[in-house]
Design an enzyme around this catalytic site. Sequence first.
Site, PDB file in Angstrom:
ATOM      1  N   GLY A  42       0.830  -1.193   0.000  1.00 15.13           N
ATOM      2  CA  GLY A  42       0.000   0.000   0.000  1.00 15.13           C
ATOM      3  C   GLY A  42       0.865   1.243   0.000  1.00 15.13           C
TER       4      GLY A  42
ATOM      5  CG  HIS B 151      -1.010   1.516   7.191  1.00 14.58           C
ATOM      6  ND1 HIS B 151      -0.140   1.183   8.206  1.00 14.58           N
ATOM      7  CD2 HIS B 151      -0.306   2.311   6.342  1.00 14.58           C
ATOM      8  CE1 HIS B 151       1.036   1.774   7.978  1.00 14.58           C
ATOM      9  NE2 HIS B 151       0.966   2.448   6.845  1.00 14.58           N
ATOM     10  CD  GLU B 152      -1.288   2.550   2.578  1.00 16.36           C
ATOM     11  OE1 GLU B 152      -0.874   3.714   2.460  1.00 16.36           O
ATOM     12  OE2 GLU B 152      -0.570   1.613   2.977  1.00 16.36           O
TER      13      GLU B 152
ATOM     14  CG  HIS C 143      -0.097   6.987   5.222  1.00 17.87           C
ATOM     15  ND1 HIS C 143       1.007   7.522   5.833  1.00 17.87           N
ATOM     16  CD2 HIS C 143       0.171   5.655   5.092  1.00 17.87           C
ATOM     17  CE1 HIS C 143       1.893   6.557   6.071  1.00 17.87           C
ATOM     18  NE2 HIS C 143       1.410   5.416   5.634  1.00 17.87           N
TER      19      HIS C 143
ATOM     20  CB  CYS D  41       4.594   2.302   7.513  1.00 17.39           C
ATOM     21  SG  CYS D  41       4.244   3.839   6.640  1.00 17.39           S
ATOM     22  CG  LEU D  42       6.190   0.983   1.483  1.00 16.87           C
ATOM     23  CD1 LEU D  42       5.682   1.284   0.081  1.00 16.87           C
ATOM     24  CD2 LEU D  42       7.301  -0.053   1.440  1.00 16.87           C
TER      25      LEU D  42
ATOM     26  CD  GLN E 280       3.233   5.860   2.654  1.00 21.80           C
ATOM     27  OE1 GLN E 280       2.276   5.310   2.125  1.00 21.80           O
ATOM     28  NE2 GLN E 280       4.172   5.184   3.302  1.00 21.80           N
TER      29      GLN E 280
HETATM   30 NI    NI Z   1       2.244   3.545   5.693  1.00 22.09          NI
END
Ligand code: NI
Length: 168
Positions: free
Chosen positions: A46, A133-134, A137, A91-92, A51
Site C-alpha cells: 500500500g 493504514h492507507e 495516511h 509502513c514504507l 508518502q
Molecule cells: Ni504507511
Amino acid sequence: MAKLEIKKYGDSVLRKKTNPVAQINGDIKQLAADMLETMYGAPGVGLAAPQIGVSLRMCVIDVSPDKKNPIVMVNPEIISGENKITAEEGCLSFPGIYESVKRFEKVEVSYTDLDDKTKKIKAEGFLAKAVQHEIDHLDSKLFIDYLPDWKRKSVEKEVKRKKKAGQW
Ligand code: NI
C-alpha cells in the site's frame, strides 16, 4: 511511468493535511500509475499520496499474492468497521520497523475509482488492515500514533539511530 522517492518518517509532508482530489484527469491517472510502480518496486502492499510528497486524498493498495490486483482509491472514506483485532504492520515510510496495531477486522469503505465511479466495498483481513493504514495516511496519521508512549519513544530512538547510521 516513474518510480518516485518514498518520504520517510520525519518528513513534514507525512503530517500535512491532504486535499480531496477535485477531478479524475490525466494527471491523477498518471499519479496513480507512478504510485503503483513505486509501491510494487519498494516492494509494498500500500502507498498513500503523502508518502511520495503529494498532499492529495488518494492511495493505492494491492494485497494479492501475485500482485495483479491493484486498487486505486480516490477520496476514500471508512463508512463502518467491526471487531477490533491486533496485528503486526509496517509502513514504507518506516523501513524495517514493524509494530502491533489494533484495527477493525472488517471495514466498509467508499471511494472513487479512476473511471470516476463511486465504489463501496467490504474489506476484511489483510485488505482491511491495509485500507485503514492507507486512509490514516490521508488523515496525516501514522501507525506509530497507536502505540503506547514508551513504545513510540523506542521507535523514535531507533529512527534516530538509523538516521545517524545513514540508513534513513
Ligand atoms: Ni504507511
